[in-house]
Design a protein around this motif. Structure first.
Motif, PDB file in Angstrom:
ATOM      1  N   LEU A  13      19.902  56.203 -75.538  1.00  0.00           N
ATOM      2  CA  LEU A  13      19.220  55.260 -75.127  1.00  0.00           C
ATOM      3  C   LEU A  13      18.468  55.305 -74.366  1.00  0.00           C
ATOM      4  N   ASN A  14      17.468  56.576 -74.020  1.00  0.00           N
ATOM      5  CA  ASN A  14      16.176  56.190 -72.955  1.00  0.00           C
ATOM      6  C   ASN A  14      15.185  55.381 -74.852  1.00  0.00           C
ATOM      7  N   ALA A  15      16.013  56.323 -74.887  1.00  0.00           N
ATOM      8  CA  ALA A  15      14.347  55.425 -76.024  1.00  0.00           C
ATOM      9  C   ALA A  15      14.924  53.738 -76.261  1.00  0.00           C
ATOM     10  N   GLY A  16      15.364  53.399 -76.224  1.00  0.00           N
ATOM     11  CA  GLY A  16      16.246  52.053 -76.378  1.00  0.00           C
ATOM     12  C   GLY A  16      16.691  51.637 -77.283  1.00  0.00           C
ATOM     13  N   LYS A  17      17.508  52.723 -78.114  1.00  0.00           N
ATOM     14  CA  LYS A  17      17.970  53.024 -78.925  1.00  0.00           C
ATOM     15  C   LYS A  17      19.443  52.972 -79.120  1.00  0.00           C
ATOM     16  N   LEU A  18      20.163  52.448 -79.920  1.00  0.00           N
ATOM     17  CA  LEU A  18      21.587  52.193 -80.266  1.00  0.00           C
ATOM     18  C   LEU A  18      21.909  52.697 -81.894  1.00  0.00           C
ATOM     19  N   TYR A  19      23.266  52.602 -81.410  1.00  0.00           N
ATOM     20  CA  TYR A  19      24.198  52.945 -83.126  1.00  0.00           C
ATOM     21  C   TYR A  19      24.932  51.541 -83.408  1.00  0.00           C
ATOM     22  N   ASP A  20      25.507  51.788 -84.558  1.00  0.00           N
ATOM     23  CA  ASP A  20      25.842  50.554 -85.486  1.00  0.00           C
ATOM     24  C   ASP A  20      27.892  50.782 -86.129  1.00  0.00           C
ATOM     25  N   PHE A  21      28.168  49.774 -85.895  1.00  0.00           N
ATOM     26  CA  PHE A  21      29.430  49.901 -86.442  1.00  0.00           C
ATOM     27  C   PHE A  21      29.901  49.519 -87.779  1.00  0.00           C
ATOM     28  N   PRO A  22      30.878  49.613 -88.514  1.00  0.00           N
ATOM     29  CA  PRO A  22      30.587  48.962 -89.943  1.00  0.00           C
ATOM     30  C   PRO A  22      31.583  47.517 -89.975  1.00  0.00           C
ATOM     31  N   GLY A  23      31.430  46.952 -91.072  1.00  0.00           N
ATOM     32  CA  GLY A  23      31.250  45.653 -90.765  1.00  0.00           C
ATOM     33  C   GLY A  23      30.637  44.785 -89.946  1.00  0.00           C
ATOM     34  N   GLY A  24      30.828  43.311 -89.639  1.00  0.00           N
ATOM     35  CA  GLY A  24      31.131  42.198 -88.649  1.00  0.00           C
ATOM     36  C   GLY A  24      30.842  41.630 -89.359  1.00  0.00           C
ATOM     37  N   VAL A  25      29.920  40.252 -88.431  1.00  0.00           N
ATOM     38  CA  VAL A  25      30.103  38.886 -88.984  1.00  0.00           C
ATOM     39  C   VAL A  25      29.277  38.517 -87.891  1.00  0.00           C
ATOM     40  N   HIS A  26      28.602  37.361 -88.528  1.00  0.00           N
ATOM     41  CA  HIS A  26      27.503  36.401 -87.370  1.00  0.00           C
ATOM     42  C   HIS A  26      27.749  35.101 -87.634  1.00  0.00           C
ATOM     43  N   PRO A  27      28.827  34.968 -86.010  1.00  0.00           N
ATOM     44  CA  PRO A  27      29.498  33.567 -86.520  1.00  0.00           C
ATOM     45  C   PRO A  27      28.469  32.702 -85.829  1.00  0.00           C
ATOM     46  N   GLU A  28      28.112  31.568 -86.157  1.00  0.00           N
ATOM     47  CA  GLU A  28      27.842  30.253 -85.418  1.00  0.00           C
ATOM     48  C   GLU A  28      28.265  30.253 -83.652  1.00  0.00           C
ATOM     49  N   ASP A  29      27.766  30.688 -82.532  1.00  0.00           N
ATOM     50  CA  ASP A  29      28.356  31.168 -80.956  1.00  0.00           C
ATOM     51  C   ASP A  29      28.625  29.697 -79.926  1.00  0.00           C
ATOM     52  N   LYS A  30      27.768  28.880 -80.463  1.00  0.00           N
ATOM     53  CA  LYS A  30      28.465  27.417 -80.662  1.00  0.00           C
ATOM     54  C   LYS A  30      28.204  27.403 -78.495  1.00  0.00           C
ATOM     55  N   LYS A  31      27.279  28.748 -78.122  1.00  0.00           N
ATOM     56  CA  LYS A  31      27.873  28.888 -76.589  1.00  0.00           C
ATOM     57  C   LYS A  31      27.147  27.718 -75.710  1.00  0.00           C
ATOM     58  N   LEU A  32      25.952  27.272 -75.800  1.00  0.00           N
ATOM     59  CA  LEU A  32      25.424  25.988 -75.593  1.00  0.00           C
ATOM     60  C   LEU A  32      26.025  24.612 -74.815  1.00  0.00           C
ATOM     61  N   LEU A  33      27.129  24.540 -75.415  1.00  0.00           N
ATOM     62  CA  LEU A  33      28.104  22.925 -74.864  1.00  0.00           C
ATOM     63  C   LEU A  33      29.006  23.462 -73.414  1.00  0.00           C
ATOM     64  N   THR A  34      28.906  24.832 -73.034  1.00  0.00           N
ATOM     65  CA  THR A  34      29.225  25.564 -71.632  1.00  0.00           C
ATOM     66  C   THR A  34      28.048  26.312 -70.561  1.00  0.00           C
ATOM     67  N   SER A  35      27.506  27.119 -71.492  1.00  0.00           N
ATOM     68  CA  SER A  35      26.146  28.537 -70.877  1.00  0.00           C
ATOM     69  C   SER A  35      25.201  27.435 -69.799  1.00  0.00           C
ATOM     70  N   GLN A  36      25.006  26.075 -70.050  1.00  0.00           N
ATOM     71  CA  GLN A  36      24.373  25.912 -68.908  1.00  0.00           C
ATOM     72  C   GLN A  36      24.641  25.197 -67.128  1.00  0.00           C
ATOM     73  N   ALA A  37      25.559  25.073 -67.477  1.00  0.00           N
ATOM     74  CA  ALA A  37      26.582  24.069 -66.431  1.00  0.00           C
ATOM     75  C   ALA A  37      26.804  25.523 -65.554  1.00  0.00           C
ATOM     76  N   GLU A  38      26.507  24.844 -64.234  1.00  0.00           N
ATOM     77  CA  GLU A  38      27.353  26.470 -63.280  1.00  0.00           C
ATOM     78  C   GLU A  38      29.124  26.284 -63.245  1.00  0.00           C
ATOM     79  N   ILE A  39      29.527  27.350 -62.443  1.00  0.00           N
ATOM     80  CA  ILE A  39      31.061  27.085 -62.939  1.00  0.00           C
ATOM     81  C   ILE A  39      31.567  26.329 -61.618  1.00  0.00           C
ATOM     82  N   GLN A  40      32.778  25.194 -62.238  1.00  0.00           N
ATOM     83  CA  GLN A  40      33.501  24.368 -61.013  1.00  0.00           C
ATOM     84  C   GLN A  40      34.600  24.527 -60.527  1.00  0.00           C
ATOM     85  N   THR A  41      34.915  23.705 -59.362  1.00  0.00           N
ATOM     86  CA  THR A  41      36.133  23.922 -59.168  1.00  0.00           C
ATOM     87  C   THR A  41      37.164  22.579 -59.196  1.00  0.00           C
TER      88      THR A  41
END
Length: 663
Positions: A13-41
């Motif tokens: 951790l001090n060296a800024g390195k991490l481990y990994d897990f097997p498998g996994g995918v990289h789907p399109e995140d599409k987070k920009l639809l809501t990430s730039q707007a503040e939380i509403q009431t």
């Protein structure tokens, strides 16, 4: 034994390195639809539907009734069970219904829920914060978390107070802010806007758990959230804010632990078994609200997104808000869908709702409303081509293809042999499947069926145990009764105190029996003696009569009478003598049976005297009767003598012998 030591992990951790897990995918995140707007009431809905159980564990008991008016934050359920946490009124209003209602679950089944009609005042109940929580015992703080109804808000819903009150030594406490699922930005916006409250909740957990190191993990596609948390935690050397590479499903509990520490959670174990505990950032925010303001968990941040809504956003949604109310707030456009579809959760792990009246619960983090063609159509399932892409993508190193075959054929035993329950339902296998097979749906159905079978078996086993316990209890009670009766009988037999009333009664009964036996014996002797005396008297009378006849019958009547009188007198004397003899015999017998006291002896003497008097009376009565009989017999004899005399005068002298013989 841990595969990676604590020192090795810290060094990496001090060296800024991490481990990994097997498998996994990289789907399109599409987070920009809501990430730039503040939380509403959002506005208050017309009704709030609060399911009684929104966590892993048992549901509580109702603390309200239909018709009650409740205040915001008021507990609606209570329970002393450790795995039962309460639910609270999200706003003030009136309880109008308590009954089954469709809830947020893939099965679409109904669960017990409370319906509240808001009154618009939003009036809070009395709150009791613990601002100086360090001055209170850990038990008090844990109790406050339980009373606030806080459970894991990252998806599992495990009661937080149970996890925070463990006894195992914890080396790493991980705060999960990865949020790797596409579309979802609720945790991202929460960390950006409320980083300090997330830090406060982390401090409370650290006070309870006392870990050696605290790690706040955030995916590297959220730079604003990463910076906000670094600023909030810069004054604490024990907290490390770590950037995690973007890879789905890095936010899964087991996968994130493996990335940060290199350790693997045992198949049948928990993260605490390897010295790690994990909490979601939303849970930390709720803990800060409960401890520093006294507020229970009545709202959470929900992402409403998808191309079928005009205004994708993150909102503060009250627990129990119907989904259709949030869709209305986000501008749902049904024309963009071939048929209505709302997914609760993300596109990878979420499930399609059967009814838009389903309420928001504590683990609801996203409502995805996709337009036509935005997501893979589950109706386009085609045969498996055995490409093994699903096995390559599986982060749990399973064989999804074999699991699919056995789950589809309802061969649940074989599916479990392939470790079906190790599947985290991340959806990576379905995402890469070229045949567009909804693999996760098959796994969920198989798991649900297996759990149902287990529950039925467990209920049957409990019923059998109850029956056997009842049978054993009845047998035990029978044995106890028999033993009790036996002991009572032995006590009665062994209890013989001198002079007791029972002994006196027994002695009296024995004397009475002996007296009856003596009387019967004396009566028998008296009867025998009387019979013998009567026989002797009759014989004597017969002898006397024979003597009188032999005298010739020629004697005068005065002489006959004198003889008969003498005979009667002799008989009388004999009878009196017999009675006296019987009385003496009876007295002798009674004297031989000596009584225990003087009163008994006196009573026996009196009885003896009375017996002699009765004997004398009997003899007198009998003598009178015998005298009468003898007079009659004497009269008959005189008549016969006269007749014989007349015959002797007419007949010659030689006939006298024959005449006497004839008589």
């Amino acid at each position: 034994m841990l595969s990676v030591s604590f020192d090795e992990i810290i060094a990496k951790l001090n060296a800024g390195k991490l481990y990994d897990f097997p498998g996994g995918v990289h789907p399109e995140d599409k987070k920009l639809l809501t990430s730039q707007a503040e939380i509403q009431t959002v506005s208050l809905p017309e009704k709030l539907i609060i399911p009684i159980r929104q966590h892993v564990g048992t549901e509580g008991r109702l603390a309200i009734s239909v018709g009650d008016r409740v205040k915001k934050g008021q507990p609606l359920t209570r329970s002393s069970h450790p795995f039962a946490i309460p639910v609270h009124a999200p706003t003030s209003g009136k309880v109008t219904e308590i009954g089954p209602h469709v809830t947020a679950h893939p099965s679409g089944l109904n669960e017990q829920a409370i319906t509240i009609i808001p009154d618009g005042h939003d009036e809070w109940t009395s709150l009791t914060p613990l601002s100086d929580y360090t001055a209170h015992s850990s038990e008090k703080v844990v109790e406050a978390l339980c009373d606030a109804g806080i459970s894991g808000m990252g998806g599992a819903g495990f009661p937080t107070h149970i996890k925070a009150s463990g006894t195992k030594k914890i080396e790493f406490m991980v705060i999960n802010g990865v949020e790797c699922e596409p579309y979802i930005t609720a945790d991202d916006r929460l960390m950006r806007e409320h980083a300090w409250q997330v830090r406060q909740g982390t401090d409370v957990l650290a006070h309870l758990i006392k870990p050696q190191v605290i790690i706040i993990a955030i995916e590297d596609n959220k730079p604003e959230a990463l910076k906000a948390m670094q600023i909030a935690c810069q004054d604490s050397a024990d907290i490390r804010v770590v950037s995690v590479p973007t890879k789905y499903p890095a936010g899964g509990e087991k996968q994130l632990i493996q990335v940060l520490t290199g350790r693997e959670v045992p198949r049948d174990g928990l993260p605490a078994d390897i010295g790690v505990l994990m909490f979601n950032v939303g849970t930390c925010y709720a803990i800060a609200d409960a401890i520093f303001q006294g507020k229970p968990l009545v709202e959470r941040v929900v992402t409403v997104t998808g191309e079928a809504v005009e205004k994708p956003c993150n909102v503060w949604a009250l627990i129990g808000t119907p989904v259709n109310h949030l869709l209305k707030e986000a501008g749902y456009n049904p024309t963009k869908q071939a048929q209505p579809q709302v997914v609760m959760g993300g596109p990878m792990m979420g499930f399609t709702l059967n009814d838009a009246d389903v309420p928001v619960v504590k683990i609801t983090n996203c409502l995805l409303v996709p337009a036509s063609g935005e997501l893979i159509d589950e109706d386009n399932e085609r045969p498996c081509i055995r490409c093994s892409a699903c096995a390559d993508a599986c982060p749990a190193s399973l064989l999804p293809q074999q699991l699919f075959w056995h789950a589809k054929a309802h061969e649940y035993d074989k599916a479990q042999e392939y470790n079906l329950f190790d599947c985290i339902e991340c959806g990576a296998c379905a995402y890469v499947c070229p045949s567009e097979i909804p693999l996760v749906h098959y796994y969920r159905q198989a798991k649900s069926s297996i759990r149902q079978q287990r529950d039925e078996k467990a209920r049957a086993e409990k019923a059998r145990e109850r029956f056997e316990a009842r049978k054993a209890r009845l047998e035990r009670e029978k044995i106890e009764r028999e033993e009790k009766h036996r002991r009572a009988k032995e006590a009665r037999e062994n209890k013989t105190p001198a002079g007791s009333s029972k002994d006196k009664v027994a002695a009296a009964l024995a004397r009475a029996k002996a007296k009856r036996a003596g009387k019967e014996e004396n009566n028998t002797e008296q009867d025998q003696s009387a019979t013998q005396t009567d026989k002797q008297a009759k014989v004597a009378a017969a002898v006397a009569r024979a003597k009188a006849k032999k005298a010739g019958g020629q004697q005068s009547d005065s002489k006959d009478n004198q003889d008969r009188s003498d005979n009667v007198a002799d008989e009388k004397k004999q009878q009196v003598a017999a009675a006296v003899a019987r009385a003496k015999a009876k007295k002798t017998q009674r004297d031989s049976k000596s009584a225990p006291d003087k009163n008994s002896a006196a009573s026996e003497e009196n009885s003896s005297a009375q017996s002699e008097n009765r004997a004398t009376d009997e003899v007198s009565t009998q003598s009178a009767e015998d005298s009468k009989k003898q007079r009659v017999a004497a009269a008959v004899a005189r008549a016969k003598a006269k007749k014989a005399q007349r015959d002797s005068k007419s007949a010659p002298d030689k006939s006298s012998p024959s005449g006497i013989a004839k008589r």
